[in-house]
Design a protein around this motif. Structure first.
Motif, mmCIF file in Angstrom:
data_model
loop_
_atom_site.group_PDB
_atom_site.id
_atom_site.type_symbol
_atom_site.label_atom_id
_atom_site.label_comp_id
_atom_site.label_asym_id
_atom_site.label_seq_id
_atom_site.Cartn_x
_atom_site.Cartn_y
_atom_site.Cartn_z
ATOM 1 N N TRP A 168 0.827 -1.210 0.000
ATOM 2 C CA TRP A 168 0.000 0.000 0.000
ATOM 3 C C TRP A 168 0.868 1.269 0.000
ATOM 4 O O TRP A 168 0.495 2.281 -0.610
ATOM 5 N N GLU A 169 2.037 1.202 0.663
ATOM 6 C CA GLU A 169 2.907 2.370 0.728
ATOM 7 C C GLU A 169 3.434 2.735 -0.662
ATOM 8 O O GLU A 169 3.551 3.909 -1.011
ATOM 9 N N ILE A 170 3.760 1.713 -1.464
ATOM 10 C CA ILE A 170 4.226 1.956 -2.824
ATOM 11 C C ILE A 170 3.152 2.652 -3.647
ATOM 12 O O ILE A 170 3.418 3.628 -4.361
ATOM 13 N N PHE A 171 1.906 2.178 -3.532
ATOM 14 C CA PHE A 171 0.834 2.771 -4.317
ATOM 15 C C PHE A 171 0.479 4.171 -3.825
ATOM 16 O O PHE A 171 0.041 5.018 -4.618
ATOM 17 N N ASP A 172 0.700 4.430 -2.551
ATOM 18 C CA ASP A 172 0.541 5.789 -2.045
ATOM 19 C C ASP A 172 1.587 6.712 -2.667
ATOM 20 O O ASP A 172 1.280 7.843 -3.073
ATOM 21 N N LEU A 173 2.826 6.220 -2.781
ATOM 22 C CA LEU A 173 3.883 7.004 -3.416
ATOM 23 C C LEU A 173 3.591 7.240 -4.895
ATOM 24 O O LEU A 173 3.868 8.322 -5.432
ATOM 25 N N ILE A 174 3.012 6.231 -5.560
ATOM 26 C CA ILE A 174 2.646 6.387 -6.969
ATOM 27 C C ILE A 174 1.614 7.494 -7.137
ATOM 28 O O ILE A 174 1.738 8.356 -8.018
ATOM 29 N N THR A 175 0.592 7.482 -6.288
ATOM 30 C CA THR A 175 -0.447 8.516 -6.360
ATOM 31 C C THR A 175 0.139 9.903 -6.142
ATOM 32 O O THR A 175 -0.176 10.854 -6.882
ATOM 33 N N ARG A 176 1.022 10.020 -5.161
ATOM 34 C CA ARG A 176 1.652 11.311 -4.880
ATOM 35 C C ARG A 176 2.538 11.759 -6.046
ATOM 36 O O ARG A 176 2.580 12.954 -6.394
ATOM 37 N N ALA A 177 3.236 10.797 -6.654
ATOM 38 C CA ALA A 177 4.101 11.118 -7.793
ATOM 39 C C ALA A 177 3.275 11.585 -8.991
ATOM 40 O O ALA A 177 3.631 12.567 -9.664
ATOM 41 N N GLU A 178 2.196 10.889 -9.280
ATOM 42 C CA GLU A 178 1.329 11.280 -10.395
ATOM 43 C C GLU A 178 0.719 12.662 -10.153
ATOM 44 O O GLU A 178 0.614 13.476 -11.076
ATOM 45 N N ASN A 179 0.305 12.937 -8.918
ATOM 46 C CA ASN A 179 -0.247 14.255 -8.585
ATOM 47 C C ASN A 179 0.797 15.343 -8.793
ATOM 48 O O ASN A 179 0.483 16.440 -9.299
#
Length: 208
Positions: A168-179
């Motif tokens: 879940w932490e990786i996907f949180d980082l992905i969302t933040r990166a895309e934003n």
């Protein structure tokens, strides 16, 4: 089929030339001060084993002819490189950034559970872009992942990896990166590192 690589262990539980990362990893992982590196062929690995590790640490050995290297040119000296390491798919994921010439470590993140190499490359590039924008650093950033560079330019991490309770932490980082990508411009040029011409990228973990 993946190209055969060879691994030299200069300092570990056992030393020598190994034909798989698994063999080498068993000797160097967790060993204090381990010294090891991957090579494109047995001849290069065997020759390296006869020499000192310091002669090869961070060294980028081209695998093409000098004539072709001259045509391709050299990487930009004032630049930064990113790389990711993921053992298995999914597997423990790390990523880092170094200065291309000095090898100075700029940042390192991980390990994170159940990731993939391209995700790590994507996150590393965006991390570098965000950091360098804050620091007003306008120089090229190299990655050896064409996929990750494309994802960054398209502002979308198009991984097929499924989210689970461990990553879940990786996907949180992905969302933040895309934003970040959708709300920021950046002056840095994103370049593909030519491994065949220049050897392993300076940010390489030496585990492939």
């Amino acid at each position: 089929m993946p190209k055969q690589k060879y691994y030299v262990g200069w300092k570990g539980r056992k030393t020598g030339v190994f034909t798989t990362w698994q063999e080498c990893s068993a000797q160097v992982t967790g060993f204090n001060g381990a010294e090891y590196k991957s090579f494109e062929n047995y001849e290069a690995a065997n020759a390296a084993f006869q020499s000192a590790y310091d002669e090869y640490k961070g060294k980028r050995v081209p695998t093409i002819s000098p004539m072709m290297l001259e045509l391709i040119g050299k990487p930009v000296e004032d630049s930064y490189c990113v790389d990711a390491s993921c053992i298995g798919y999914p597997g423990p994921l790390e990523y880092q950034c170094v200065h291309s010439t000095s090898g100075k470590l700029i940042f390192h993140q991980g390990p994170f559970e159940n990731g993939s190499n391209n995700i790590g490359e994507f996150l590393a590039i965006v991390h570098a872009l965000a950091l360098f924008k804050k620091q007003d650093i306008n120089v090229p950033i190299y990655s050896d992942s064409e996929t990750a560079i494309t994802w960054v330019k398209n502002k979308k991490c198009k991984t097929k990896l499924a989210q689970d309770d461990k990553n879940w932490e990786i996907f949180d980082l992905i969302t933040r990166a895309e934003n970040w990508l959708n709300n920021n411009d950046y002056p840095n040029e994103l370049l593909k590192w030519d491994t065949n011409a220049w050897g392993e990228i300076p940010a390489d973990y030496g585990r492939k």
